[in-house]
Design a protein around this motif. Structure first.
Motif, PDB file in Angstrom:
ATOM      1  N   PRO A  99       0.819  -1.225   0.000  1.00  0.00           N
ATOM      2  CA  PRO A  99       0.000   0.000   0.000  1.00  0.00           C
ATOM      3  C   PRO A  99       0.848   1.268   0.000  1.00  0.00           C
ATOM      4  CG  PRO A  99       0.026  -1.005   2.177  1.00  0.00           C
ATOM      5  CD  PRO A  99       0.663  -1.997   1.247  1.00  0.00           C
ATOM      6  N   PRO A 103      -1.294   3.119  -3.219  1.00  0.00           N
ATOM      7  CA  PRO A 103      -2.177   3.551  -2.127  1.00  0.00           C
ATOM      8  C   PRO A 103      -3.653   3.264  -2.349  1.00  0.00           C
ATOM      9  CG  PRO A 103      -1.435   5.442  -3.401  1.00  0.00           C
ATOM     10  CD  PRO A 103      -0.628   4.272  -3.869  1.00  0.00           C
ATOM     11  N   ASP A 104      -4.099   3.265  -3.594  1.00  0.00           N
ATOM     12  CA  ASP A 104      -5.518   3.025  -3.865  1.00  0.00           C
ATOM     13  C   ASP A 104      -5.810   1.556  -4.141  1.00  0.00           C
ATOM     14  OD1 ASP A 104      -5.885   5.708  -3.613  1.00  0.00           O
ATOM     15  OD2 ASP A 104      -5.845   6.129  -5.761  1.00  0.00           O
ATOM     16  N   GLY A 105      -4.786   0.708  -4.000  1.00  0.00           N
ATOM     17  CA  GLY A 105      -4.986  -0.718  -4.252  1.00  0.00           C
ATOM     18  C   GLY A 105      -5.105  -1.061  -5.718  1.00  0.00           C
ATOM     19  N   THR A 106      -4.680  -0.132  -6.582  1.00  0.00           N
ATOM     20  CA  THR A 106      -4.677  -0.408  -8.016  1.00  0.00           C
ATOM     21  C   THR A 106      -3.251  -0.313  -8.542  1.00  0.00           C
ATOM     22  OG1 THR A 106      -5.012   1.907  -8.650  1.00  0.00           O
ATOM     23  CG2 THR A 106      -6.979   0.576  -8.242  1.00  0.00           C
ATOM     24  N   SER A 109      -2.098   3.327  -9.352  1.00  0.00           N
ATOM     25  CA  SER A 109      -2.043   4.379  -8.333  1.00  0.00           C
ATOM     26  C   SER A 109      -0.618   4.621  -7.857  1.00  0.00           C
ATOM     27  CB  SER A 109      -2.933   4.006  -7.141  1.00  0.00           C
ATOM     28  OG  SER A 109      -2.507   2.796  -6.551  1.00  0.00           O
TER      29      SER A 109
END
Length: 269
Positions: A99, A103-106, A109
Motif C-alpha cells: 500500500p 495507495p488506492d490498491g490499483t 495508483s
C-alpha cells in the motif's frame, strides 16, 4: 538463434504434455513428482548467485521459470488454474501487500512521496499477511510455514511468526543464556550415553543457534552457506598443497593439515 517468447514457452509446455505425441517423461509427471526438481533448480540458482556467475544465473532463472510453467500446465489440465491466473493472482497479492507504493490498491495508483521507513513497511507487510491467514481460517500463526523448508529456514520462520505474538526474548542475553542451557543439556545427554536424548538436545542447540542468529539480525541459512564455502576453499587448499608434495590428506597428520589450514586462513580463503 530464434528469439522465443513466453507464449512460445507455454506452447512448448503444452506440446511436452500432449497425450498423443508429447514427451513420455513429461506426460507422466504430476505436482508431487516435480517438487524435487523445483527444489534442485532453486538451489542451483542460489549457487549461481553466490558465485556471481551472470551467465549461469541467466540459465538457472530459465530453469526456475520452467518449473512455474510446468505446474501451471498441470493446473490447467485439471481445470484448477493456468499460467495467466497465476500471474493475475501474484500481481493482485503484491499490489495488496504494497500500500506504500499502490495507495488506492490499483496497479496504476501512486503515492506523492515514498516512505523510507523500512521497519514500518515490514510491519505493514506482516499485518496484511496476518489478515490473509485469518481469511483462510488458519488455526495457528504457524499453519502455513512450509514443512518442506530446509530446517534452518523453517526454524527462523517459526520463530519470527511466534515473535509476532509476543512470544520472544526481550533481549539477546536471554537468548545466550538459553543457548548455554541447551549446550549443558547436550553435554549431560552425552554423559548418559543416550543417543535418543543426544539427538533431541542437539536439535535444541541448533534451534537456539538459529534464535541467536535472528536476534543478531544474521540470516542463519546464508551464514552457514558462507561458512560451508569457506571450509570448502580451505580444505581444498590443503588437498592442493599436499598433492603438490606428492601425498594426500589421508596420508598426512592432523598437525600437518592444521598448519596448512592456518596458511589458507592467512591467505584469506
Amino acid at each position: 538463434m530464434a528469439d522465443y517468447t513466453l507464449d512460445d514457452l507455454l506452447y512448448l509446455m503444452s506440446r511436452l504434455r500432449d497425450p498423443k505425441d508429447g514427451c513420455p517423461w513429461d506426460r507422466v509427471q504430476d505436482f508431487s513428482t516435480i517438487v524435487p526438481h523445483t527444489i534442485e533448480e532453486s538451489y542451483e540458482l542460489a549457487d549461481a548467485i553466490e558465485q556471481g556467475d551472470m551467465q549461469h544465473i541467466h540459465e538457472e532463472l530459465g530453469d526456475v521459470l520452467f518449473q512455474v510453467v510446468f505446474y501451471s500446465q498441470l493446473g490447467k489440465e485439471q481445470g484448477s488454474f493456468d499460467f495467466a491466473s497465476v500471474i493475475s493472482n501474484l500481481v493482485a497479492k503484491l499490489v495488496r501487500r504494497h500500500p506504500h507504493v499502490f495507495p488506492d490498491g490499483t496497479l496504476q495508483s501512486r503515492v506523492g512521496e515514498q516512505t523510507k521507513d523500512t521497519e514500518a513497511i515490514k510491519q505493514t507487510w506482516e499485518t496484511i499477511k496476518t489478515a490473509e491467514r485469518e481469511g483462510k481460517q488458519q488455526q495457528s500463526v504457524l499453519d502455513d510455514v512450509p514443512s518442506a523448508f530446509p530446517a534452518l529456514i523453517r526454524a527462523t520462520k517459526l520463530q519470527k511468526r511466534a515473535a509476532q505474538t509476543g512470544f520472544d526474548w526481550d533481549n539477546i542475553d536471554g537468548v545466550l543464556a538459553k543457548l548455554k542451557e541447551e549446550v549443558d543439556e547436550l553435554i549431560e545427554a552425552r554423559e548418559q550415553q543416550s543417543q535418543q536424548q543426544i539427538e533431541a538436545e542437539m536439535g535444541d542447540v541448533l534451534f537456539s543457534v538459529v534464535n541467536l542468529s535472528r536476534h543478531l539480525k544474521v540470516d542463519a541459512e546464508s551464514s552457514l552457506r558462507a561458512t560451508n564455502k569457506k571450509f570448502e576453499n580451505r580444505f581444498q587448499y590443503i588437498e592442493s598443497v599436499l598433492q603438490s608434495r606428492g601425498t594426500t590428506a589421508e596420508q598426512s597428520s592432523l598437525a600437518e593439515m592444521d598448519t596448512l589450514w592456518d596458511e589458507a586462513k592467512a591467505k584469506g580463503l
